[in-house]
Design a protein around this motif. Structure first.
Motif, short mmCIF file in Angstrom:
data_model
loop_
_atom_site.label_atom_id
_atom_site.label_comp_id
_atom_site.label_asym_id
_atom_site.label_seq_id
_atom_site.Cartn_x
_atom_site.Cartn_y
_atom_site.Cartn_z
N PHE A 260 0.86 -1.18 0.00
CA PHE A 260 0.00 0.00 0.00
C PHE A 260 0.90 1.23 0.00
O PHE A 260 2.03 1.18 0.46
CB PHE A 260 -0.93 0.02 1.22
N SER A 261 0.37 2.33 -0.51
CA SER A 261 1.15 3.56 -0.54
C SER A 261 0.58 4.64 0.37
O SER A 261 1.26 5.62 0.67
CB SER A 261 1.24 4.11 -1.97
N ALA A 262 -0.68 4.49 0.79
CA ALA A 262 -1.31 5.47 1.68
C ALA A 262 -1.78 4.76 2.95
O ALA A 262 -2.39 3.69 2.88
CB ALA A 262 -2.49 6.14 0.98
N SER A 263 -1.49 5.35 4.10
CA SER A 263 -1.89 4.72 5.36
C SER A 263 -2.23 5.77 6.40
O SER A 263 -1.83 6.93 6.30
CB SER A 263 -0.78 3.81 5.88
N ILE A 264 -2.98 5.33 7.40
CA ILE A 264 -3.33 6.17 8.55
C ILE A 264 -2.98 5.40 9.81
O ILE A 264 -3.36 4.23 9.96
CB ILE A 264 -4.83 6.54 8.55
N ASN A 265 -2.27 6.05 10.72
CA ASN A 265 -1.92 5.45 12.01
C ASN A 265 -2.49 6.33 13.11
O ASN A 265 -1.90 7.36 13.45
CB ASN A 265 -0.41 5.31 12.15
N PRO A 266 -3.62 5.94 13.69
CA PRO A 266 -4.24 6.77 14.72
C PRO A 266 -3.40 6.89 15.99
O PRO A 266 -3.57 7.82 16.76
CB PRO A 266 -5.56 6.04 15.01
N TYR A 267 -2.47 5.91 16.20
CA TYR A 267 -1.68 5.88 17.43
C TYR A 267 -0.20 5.75 17.12
O TYR A 267 0.19 5.21 16.09
CB TYR A 267 -2.12 4.72 18.33
N ARG A 268 0.62 6.24 18.05
CA ARG A 268 2.06 6.04 18.00
C ARG A 268 2.44 5.29 19.28
O ARG A 268 2.07 5.71 20.38
CB ARG A 268 2.79 7.37 17.93
N GLY A 269 3.20 4.21 19.14
CA GLY A 269 3.42 3.30 20.26
C GLY A 269 2.25 2.33 20.34
O GLY A 269 1.21 2.55 19.72
N CYS A 270 2.43 1.24 21.09
CA CYS A 270 1.36 0.24 21.14
C CYS A 270 1.40 -0.51 22.47
O CYS A 270 2.41 -1.10 22.83
CB CYS A 270 1.46 -0.75 19.99
N GLU A 271 0.26 -0.51 23.17
CA GLU A 271 0.18 -1.13 24.48
C GLU A 271 0.13 -2.65 24.41
O GLU A 271 0.30 -3.32 25.43
CB GLU A 271 -1.04 -0.60 25.23
N HIS A 272 -0.09 -3.23 23.24
CA HIS A 272 -0.09 -4.68 23.12
C HIS A 272 1.24 -5.28 23.58
O HIS A 272 1.29 -6.39 24.08
CB HIS A 272 -0.37 -5.10 21.68
N GLY A 273 2.32 -4.55 23.37
CA GLY A 273 3.62 -4.96 23.90
C GLY A 273 4.26 -6.13 23.18
O GLY A 273 5.06 -6.85 23.77
N CYS A 274 3.96 -6.33 21.90
CA CYS A 274 4.56 -7.44 21.16
C CYS A 274 6.08 -7.28 21.12
O CYS A 274 6.60 -6.25 20.70
CB CYS A 274 3.99 -7.50 19.75
N THR A 275 6.78 -8.31 21.54
CA THR A 275 8.23 -8.22 21.65
C THR A 275 8.91 -7.99 20.32
O THR A 275 9.97 -7.39 20.24
CB THR A 275 8.78 -9.50 22.28
N TYR A 276 8.31 -8.47 19.26
CA TYR A 276 8.93 -8.48 17.93
C TYR A 276 8.51 -7.30 17.06
O TYR A 276 8.90 -7.22 15.90
CB TYR A 276 8.52 -9.77 17.20
N CYS A 277 7.71 -6.39 17.58
CA CYS A 277 7.06 -5.37 16.75
C CYS A 277 8.06 -4.53 15.96
O CYS A 277 8.94 -3.87 16.52
CB CYS A 277 6.20 -4.45 17.62
N TYR A 278 7.90 -4.51 14.63
CA TYR A 278 8.83 -3.78 13.76
C TYR A 278 8.68 -2.27 13.91
O TYR A 278 9.51 -1.51 13.42
CB TYR A 278 8.63 -4.18 12.30
N ALA A 279 7.60 -1.80 14.56
CA ALA A 279 7.38 -0.36 14.72
C ALA A 279 8.15 0.22 15.91
O ALA A 279 8.22 1.45 16.05
CB ALA A 279 5.89 -0.08 14.89
N ARG A 280 8.72 -0.61 16.74
CA ARG A 280 9.39 -0.12 17.94
C ARG A 280 10.45 0.96 17.65
O ARG A 280 10.51 1.98 18.35
CB ARG A 280 10.02 -1.28 18.71
N PRO A 281 11.33 0.77 16.66
CA PRO A 281 12.38 1.78 16.43
C PRO A 281 11.85 3.18 16.15
O PRO A 281 12.57 4.16 16.36
CB PRO A 281 13.14 1.22 15.23
N ALA A 282 10.59 3.29 15.70
CA ALA A 282 10.05 4.62 15.39
C ALA A 282 9.90 5.47 16.64
O ALA A 282 9.85 6.71 16.56
CB ALA A 282 8.70 4.48 14.68
N HIS A 283 9.83 4.85 17.82
CA HIS A 283 9.68 5.63 19.04
C HIS A 283 10.93 6.47 19.34
O HIS A 283 10.86 7.44 20.09
CB HIS A 283 9.37 4.72 20.22
N ALA A 284 12.05 6.08 18.75
CA ALA A 284 13.28 6.85 18.95
C ALA A 284 13.15 8.25 18.36
O ALA A 284 13.82 9.18 18.82
CB ALA A 284 14.47 6.12 18.32
N TYR A 285 12.29 8.42 17.34
CA TYR A 285 12.09 9.74 16.75
C TYR A 285 11.43 10.70 17.75
O TYR A 285 11.49 11.92 17.57
CB TYR A 285 11.22 9.65 15.50
#
Length: 390
Positions: free
Chosen positions: A97-122
């Motif tokens: 997909f080329s267009a997306s919406i992310n209503p939240y930043r970070g995630c309380e699910h706490g998945c250990t493997y989540c590929y989105a984790r590094p984005a919190h460094a921003y």
């Protein structure tokens, strides 16, 4: 517990401190270290400093804190994020997909493997525990989306909701940001897709069924394992596997096209369940399936290894050995085209198994394209009535 701040470039000082303290240390290859302690209801075990910070924070046990043997708790903090645009664009050739919406930043699910984790460094925060406990939401998401869709030059293409973090994490129950976004999309008859591992999505069956009846939506439910104990370890605050399968069942019964995502497939940990997950999803009414091999970019590789050694010490070395066999001897290879599947004999076997299971359980039919031709800009209060509007 004491926290020491050390300049991230001063690794010699880090080594000196390490050698002079009789405490538990974990020193990572990037020069980031952390004191590891089990946190109740959280996925990772530490709060490694973000890669953009000028100082490294070192936490260690000085012996003064009473240890009653009980895991400590961290309260979730949620703050609004001031966003100027809500539709994110990307040109990655293997995302889908080329267009997306992310209503939240970070995630309380706490998945250990989540590929989105590094984005919190921003955000100047840690991809570790901060990612699970310091969350951001976009209160003006629906307002910004409507303004974007009303622009004269806007051309509709399907929008993916949840490409980074889960749009149905626990905070959505009260904040309702995702539902407000969907209300706008349904009102504009705009096509969209959603991916989640939360059973909360069934709350919005009214909107999803309406959109599905017009060929405007598809949903993907992530089911990583059927083992409830493993799911609680990997994804501590996500819905149980049975609740996710029930969500597939209820979505399908409402006429919503739904697929199952076996993601990530972790060799030596959950990959043996691939066929069983697809079979159960097909029985629940899923029409399609997908999978992604475990990805460990940036800080995730250390956080994941730390979790493996804590929760699954009997197989930690084997899992990481198999991961490296799929990544050219490294923990991760970010090359487009192979980052989602891996390379080598083990990755090829995983791919063949997946395709065979797809065929066996009838999950390999191609999806019909979502209908962009129904897009309409609804009148606002005070607009002049168009006598020729359909």
């Amino acid at each position: 517990m004491i926290t020491v701040s050390i300049p991230s470039s001063d690794l010699a000082f880090t080594a000196k401190v390490k050698s002079s303290c009789f405490v538990h240390w974990s020193i990572y290859s990037a020069g980031v270290s952390s004191f590891t302690q089990q946190i109740r209801g959280r996925g990772v075990r530490s709060n490694v400093t973000g890669r953009y910070e000028s100082q490294v924070r070192e936490a260690f046990d000085d012996g003064w804190t009473a240890d009653d043997g009980e895991p400590r708790q961290i309260t979730t903090e949620v703050a609004p994020e001031t966003a100027r645009v809500i539709i994110t664009r990307n040109d990655s050739p293997d995302v889908g997909f080329s267009a997306s919406i992310n209503p939240y930043r970070g995630c309380e699910h706490g998945c250990t493997y989540c590929y989105a984790r590094p984005a919190h460094a921003y955000m100047g925060l840690s991809p570790g525990l901060d990612f699970e406990t310091k969350l951001f939401f976009k209160p003006r998401a629906a307002e910004l989306l409507e303004a974007e869709l009303r622009k004269p030059r806007y051309r509709p293409e399907f929008i993916h909701i949840g490409g980074n973090t889960d749009p149905y994490q626990p905070q959505e129950r009260t904040l309702r940001v995702t539902r407000q976004v969907m209300e706008v999309l349904v009102r504009f008859r705009h096509p969209f897709t959603i991916i989640t591992k939360s059973a909360l999505i069934v709350r919005d069956l009214d909107l999803l069924a309406e959109a599905a009846a017009q060929g405007l939506t598809r949903v993907a439910i992530s089911v990583t394992t059927l083992d409830r104990r493993l799911a609680r370890s990997m994804e501590p605050r996500a819905a149980t596997p049975e609740k996710r399968l029930d969500a597939i069942r209820r979505l399908s019964a409402a006429g919503v096209p739904v697929s199952v995502m076996f993601a990530p497939s972790i060799p030596g940990l959950n990959d043996h369940e691939l066929e069983a997950v697809l079979e159960r999803a097909a029985e629940a009414g899923a029409l399609g399936a997908g999978y992604v091999a475990l990805r460990l970019p940036l800080e995730i590789k250390d956080l994941f290894r730390e979790w493996l050694e804590s929760d699954h010490p009997d197989r930690a070395r084997r899992v990481m050995s198999l991961v490296r066999q799929m990544r050219g001897g490294k923990d991760y290879d970010s090359q487009w085209g192979s980052r989602m599947r891996g390379e080598g004999p083990l990755a090829d076997l995983m791919s063949r198994r997946f395709k065979a299971a797809q065929r066996r359980f009838g999950l390999d039919a191609p999806w019909a394209a979502l209908d962009t031709g129904r897009f309409r800009i609804p009148p606002k209060a005070g607009d002049q009535i168009d006598l020729f509007a359909p």
